[in-house]
Scaffold this active site. Structure first.
Site, PDB file in Angstrom:
ATOM      1  N   ARG A   1       0.812  -1.219   0.000  1.00  0.00           N
ATOM      2  CA  ARG A   1       0.000   0.000   0.000  1.00  0.00           C
ATOM      3  C   ARG A   1       0.848   1.273   0.000  1.00  0.00           C
ATOM      4  O   ARG A   1       0.425   2.325   0.465  1.00  0.00           O
ATOM      5  CB  ARG A   1      -0.990   0.023   1.171  1.00  0.00           C
ATOM      6  CG  ARG A   1      -2.031  -1.088   1.114  1.00  0.00           C
ATOM      7  CD  ARG A   1      -3.162  -0.848   2.094  1.00  0.00           C
ATOM      8  NE  ARG A   1      -4.182  -1.880   1.979  1.00  0.00           N
ATOM      9  CZ  ARG A   1      -4.225  -2.971   2.741  1.00  0.00           C
ATOM     10  NH1 ARG A   1      -3.282  -3.162   3.658  1.00  0.00           N
ATOM     11  NH2 ARG A   1      -5.177  -3.858   2.582  1.00  0.00           N
TER      12      ARG A   1
ATOM     13  N   LYS B   1       1.004  11.075 -11.215  1.00  0.00           N
ATOM     14  CA  LYS B   1       0.206  10.150 -12.012  1.00  0.00           C
ATOM     15  C   LYS B   1       0.982   8.860 -12.259  1.00  0.00           C
ATOM     16  O   LYS B   1       2.158   8.894 -12.608  1.00  0.00           O
ATOM     17  CB  LYS B   1      -0.163  10.777 -13.357  1.00  0.00           C
ATOM     18  CG  LYS B   1      -1.330  11.749 -13.294  1.00  0.00           C
ATOM     19  CD  LYS B   1      -1.736  12.146 -14.708  1.00  0.00           C
ATOM     20  CE  LYS B   1      -2.950  13.042 -14.713  1.00  0.00           C
ATOM     21  NZ  LYS B   1      -3.365  13.393 -16.095  1.00  0.00           N
TER      22      LYS B   1
ATOM     23  N   GLU C   1       6.242  17.960 -25.286  1.00  0.00           N
ATOM     24  CA  GLU C   1       5.612  18.234 -23.990  1.00  0.00           C
ATOM     25  C   GLU C   1       5.985  19.620 -23.476  1.00  0.00           C
ATOM     26  O   GLU C   1       5.168  20.298 -22.845  1.00  0.00           O
ATOM     27  CB  GLU C   1       6.016  17.165 -22.972  1.00  0.00           C
ATOM     28  CG  GLU C   1       5.566  15.752 -23.305  1.00  0.00           C
ATOM     29  CD  GLU C   1       4.085  15.510 -23.031  1.00  0.00           C
ATOM     30  OE1 GLU C   1       3.376  16.460 -22.633  1.00  0.00           O
ATOM     31  OE2 GLU C   1       3.635  14.363 -23.229  1.00  0.00           O
TER      32      GLU C   1
ATOM     33  N   LYS D   1       4.116  23.085 -14.382  1.00  0.00           N
ATOM     34  CA  LYS D   1       3.380  21.886 -13.994  1.00  0.00           C
ATOM     35  C   LYS D   1       3.155  21.817 -12.494  1.00  0.00           C
ATOM     36  O   LYS D   1       2.051  21.463 -12.045  1.00  0.00           O
ATOM     37  CB  LYS D   1       4.112  20.626 -14.474  1.00  0.00           C
ATOM     38  CG  LYS D   1       3.339  19.363 -14.100  1.00  0.00           C
ATOM     39  CD  LYS D   1       3.729  18.137 -14.866  1.00  0.00           C
ATOM     40  CE  LYS D   1       2.787  16.986 -14.534  1.00  0.00           C
ATOM     41  NZ  LYS D   1       3.101  15.754 -15.284  1.00  0.00           N
TER      42      LYS D   1
ATOM     43  N   GLU E   1      -6.686  16.045 -10.613  1.00  0.00           N
ATOM     44  CA  GLU E   1      -7.299  16.342 -11.909  1.00  0.00           C
ATOM     45  C   GLU E   1      -8.828  16.370 -11.865  1.00  0.00           C
ATOM     46  O   GLU E   1      -9.518  15.710 -12.652  1.00  0.00           O
ATOM     47  CB  GLU E   1      -6.829  15.343 -12.976  1.00  0.00           C
ATOM     48  CG  GLU E   1      -7.008  15.865 -14.393  1.00  0.00           C
ATOM     49  CD  GLU E   1      -6.379  14.976 -15.456  1.00  0.00           C
ATOM     50  OE1 GLU E   1      -7.078  14.615 -16.396  1.00  0.00           O
ATOM     51  OE2 GLU E   1      -5.178  14.662 -15.325  1.00  0.00           O
TER      52      GLU E   1
ATOM     53  N   ARG F   1      -6.187  20.858 -13.873  1.00  0.00           N
ATOM     54  CA  ARG F   1      -5.057  20.014 -14.254  1.00  0.00           C
ATOM     55  C   ARG F   1      -5.284  19.347 -15.608  1.00  0.00           C
ATOM     56  O   ARG F   1      -4.329  18.979 -16.298  1.00  0.00           O
ATOM     57  CB  ARG F   1      -4.787  18.956 -13.183  1.00  0.00           C
ATOM     58  CG  ARG F   1      -3.549  18.113 -13.506  1.00  0.00           C
ATOM     59  CD  ARG F   1      -3.107  17.225 -12.368  1.00  0.00           C
ATOM     60  NE  ARG F   1      -1.977  16.408 -12.780  1.00  0.00           N
ATOM     61  CZ  ARG F   1      -1.262  15.625 -11.966  1.00  0.00           C
ATOM     62  NH1 ARG F   1      -1.568  15.560 -10.680  1.00  0.00           N
ATOM     63  NH2 ARG F   1      -0.255  14.922 -12.432  1.00  0.00           N
TER      64      ARG F   1
ATOM     65  N   ASN G   1      -3.419  18.089 -20.509  1.00  0.00           N
ATOM     66  CA  ASN G   1      -3.689  17.087 -21.528  1.00  0.00           C
ATOM     67  C   ASN G   1      -3.840  17.694 -22.923  1.00  0.00           C
ATOM     68  O   ASN G   1      -4.264  16.989 -23.860  1.00  0.00           O
ATOM     69  CB  ASN G   1      -4.974  16.310 -21.181  1.00  0.00           C
ATOM     70  CG  ASN G   1      -4.801  15.429 -19.959  1.00  0.00           C
ATOM     71  OD1 ASN G   1      -3.819  14.709 -19.840  1.00  0.00           O
ATOM     72  ND2 ASN G   1      -5.743  15.506 -19.037  1.00  0.00           N
TER      73      ASN G   1
ATOM     74  N   HIS H   1      -3.190  15.702 -26.063  1.00  0.00           N
ATOM     75  CA  HIS H   1      -3.137  14.290 -25.697  1.00  0.00           C
ATOM     76  C   HIS H   1      -4.413  13.524 -26.048  1.00  0.00           C
ATOM     77  O   HIS H   1      -4.367  12.307 -26.245  1.00  0.00           O
ATOM     78  CB  HIS H   1      -2.851  14.142 -24.202  1.00  0.00           C
ATOM     79  CG  HIS H   1      -1.429  14.427 -23.844  1.00  0.00           C
ATOM     80  ND1 HIS H   1      -0.855  15.663 -24.023  1.00  0.00           N
ATOM     81  CD2 HIS H   1      -0.453  13.632 -23.322  1.00  0.00           C
ATOM     82  CE1 HIS H   1       0.411  15.626 -23.622  1.00  0.00           C
ATOM     83  NE2 HIS H   1       0.672  14.404 -23.202  1.00  0.00           N
TER      84      HIS H   1
ATOM     85  N   HIS I   1      -3.325  10.475 -27.914  1.00  0.00           N
ATOM     86  CA  HIS I   1      -3.475   9.118 -27.397  1.00  0.00           C
ATOM     87  C   HIS I   1      -4.271   8.248 -28.369  1.00  0.00           C
ATOM     88  O   HIS I   1      -3.984   7.049 -28.530  1.00  0.00           O
ATOM     89  CB  HIS I   1      -4.166   9.139 -26.037  1.00  0.00           C
ATOM     90  CG  HIS I   1      -3.264   9.555 -24.923  1.00  0.00           C
ATOM     91  ND1 HIS I   1      -3.732   9.836 -23.652  1.00  0.00           N
ATOM     92  CD2 HIS I   1      -1.924   9.737 -24.867  1.00  0.00           C
ATOM     93  CE1 HIS I   1      -2.715  10.181 -22.877  1.00  0.00           C
ATOM     94  NE2 HIS I   1      -1.609  10.121 -23.598  1.00  0.00           N
TER      95      HIS I   1
ATOM     96  N   HIS J   1       5.248   8.571 -28.530  1.00  0.00           N
ATOM     97  CA  HIS J   1       4.314   9.383 -27.757  1.00  0.00           C
ATOM     98  C   HIS J   1       4.446  10.882 -28.066  1.00  0.00           C
ATOM     99  O   HIS J   1       3.442  11.561 -28.315  1.00  0.00           O
ATOM    100  CB  HIS J   1       4.526   9.151 -26.260  1.00  0.00           C
ATOM    101  CG  HIS J   1       3.674  10.037 -25.394  1.00  0.00           C
ATOM    102  ND1 HIS J   1       2.307   9.901 -25.292  1.00  0.00           N
ATOM    103  CD2 HIS J   1       3.999  11.105 -24.613  1.00  0.00           C
ATOM    104  CE1 HIS J   1       1.828  10.831 -24.473  1.00  0.00           C
ATOM    105  NE2 HIS J   1       2.831  11.571 -24.053  1.00  0.00           N
TER     106      HIS J   1
END
Length: 370
Positions: free
Chosen positions: A124, A146, A188, A230, A240, A244, A248, A251, A255, A269
């Site tokens: 955990r 993330k 990016e 960021k 998010e 936030r 993206n 993206h 994606h 990517h």
């Protein structure tokens, strides 16, 4: 010698430093010694980074006299899978690691995403240190908490939010990057400027030749500024729920394109993000937000930076808008039959356009892909 710099993350749930400079681990030996003393240490990296930079890493921490356990994965998106995640977790279990021990993610975005998720799940939550080795991971994926693996056609659909204890963005690790991988990271960087900061955008335009030459001072500033932008948005919206999502930009389309090409070497990517930026900018223009001049400047700069601006540069045949839409429907910003898109009102002024119908997006793609 580049002067070390640091950017901090301070949110409601966590705080940590992001160090930027050269030979950082060697310079931070004393701090690392105190942190890692009497702890088991696991290092996970991919086979390419192991061949090109692992000896550099060990040389920098030689004074610590540590004996890390090493786990190697295959490079590429295919390693962001349930199978590899399970293997990492089983390996940590067999080594009797506990929550006070440390796992170091040494690599690019794939290693960082995968190992951050493993760290969040093992007992955990085990201590995590990020040592990103690509421009993409240094300016973006190693920071913000993330974690993710892919599930079928859904990129980054399985994940948690879990922050590292420290991030070391050492620019010496960028020296062995191929031009293609380096430029993928730049996509990016450009995204950050387009969404948040026109002044940073102008700096990138003015310094594009020095960036391509990997000038150390320019590169350090680019990394620092990207991380400042960021970290600010992460502090405001850590998980998010709102702003936030601006990170993206490029993206949602990107994606979808990555999945369309099956996460292959045909489209990396950062290249998908570059194309996604162009699609999002064109959509912004068609909606009456972004002026033609600004759109042209965005395309021009991406071209100068040797990044793709048209799908025909990747595949010399028409893509299916319907197939691309079906991949985009796996995006986390989907709301029923609509999707939230990140668009531009102007350079440096990103915003969230909510509840855009997929029919509208498909019609747009039909025009773009003809």
């Amino acid at each position: 010698m580049i002067r070390n710099k640091t950017v901090g993350i301070l949110s409601k749930k966590t705080s940590y430093d992001i160090w930027i400079g050269e030979n950082l681990l060697k310079q931070k030996t004393k701090d690392l010694g105190l942190t890692l003393r009497h702890k088991k240490i696991a290092i996970v990296t991919d086979k390419n980074v192991h061949a090109s930079q692992y000896s550099n890493l060990l040389n920098q921490v030689a004074e610590l006299d540590i004996k890390p356990h090493l786990f190697l994965i295959e490079p590429g998106e295919s390693s962001k899978s349930w199978d590899i995640l399970k293997k990492v977790l089983d390996w940590l279990t067999e080594l009797n690691f506990d929550r006070t021990d440390y796992i170091i993610a040494f690599g690019g975005g794939v290693v960082g995403d995968l190992i951050s998720l493993a760290a969040s799940l093992f007992r955990r939550g085990i201590n995590l240190i990020q040592v990103p080795t690509t421009l993409l991971s240094q300016v973006d994926s190693s920071v913000g908490g993330k974690t993710a693996i892919n599930s079928g056609s859904a990129k980054n659909s399985i994940g948690t939010f879990y922050h590292p204890k420290t991030v070391y963005c050492d620019i010496t690790f960028l020296s062995t990057l191929s031009e293609r991988d380096f430029l993928c990271g730049y996509a990016e960087v450009f995204k950050m400027a387009l969404v948040f900061d026109k002044g940073f955008y102008e700096f990138l335009i003015d310094n594009q030749k020095l960036t391509l030459a990997r000038d150390k001072k320019v590169l350090t500033h680019i990394i620092e500024k990207s991380l400042e932008l960021k970290s600010h948005i992460v502090e405001i919206d850590e998980t998010e729920k709102g702003e936030r999502a601006l990170l993206n930009f490029g993206h949602t389309f990107g994606h979808g394109l990555e999945t369309y090409f099956n996460y292959s070497q045909k489209l990396l990517h950062g290249e998908a993000v570059s194309l996604g930026i162009v699609f999002a900018a064109c959509f912004s223009h068609e909606e009456g937000y972004l002026k033609q001049h600004a759109l042209d400047k965005i395309k021009e700069h991406l071209s100068v930076m040797k990044l793709p601006t048209a799908v025909t540069q990747i595949e010399n045949q028409k893509l299916s808008p319907r197939k691309l839409i079906n991949f985009m429907k796996q995006d986390k910003k989907v709301v029923g039959n609509n999707i939230n898109l990140i668009l531009l009102r102007d350079i440096g002024r990103g915003f969230i356009e909510r509840n855009v119908s997929f029919k509208k997006v498909e019609d747009f793609l039909q025009r773009q892909l003809d």
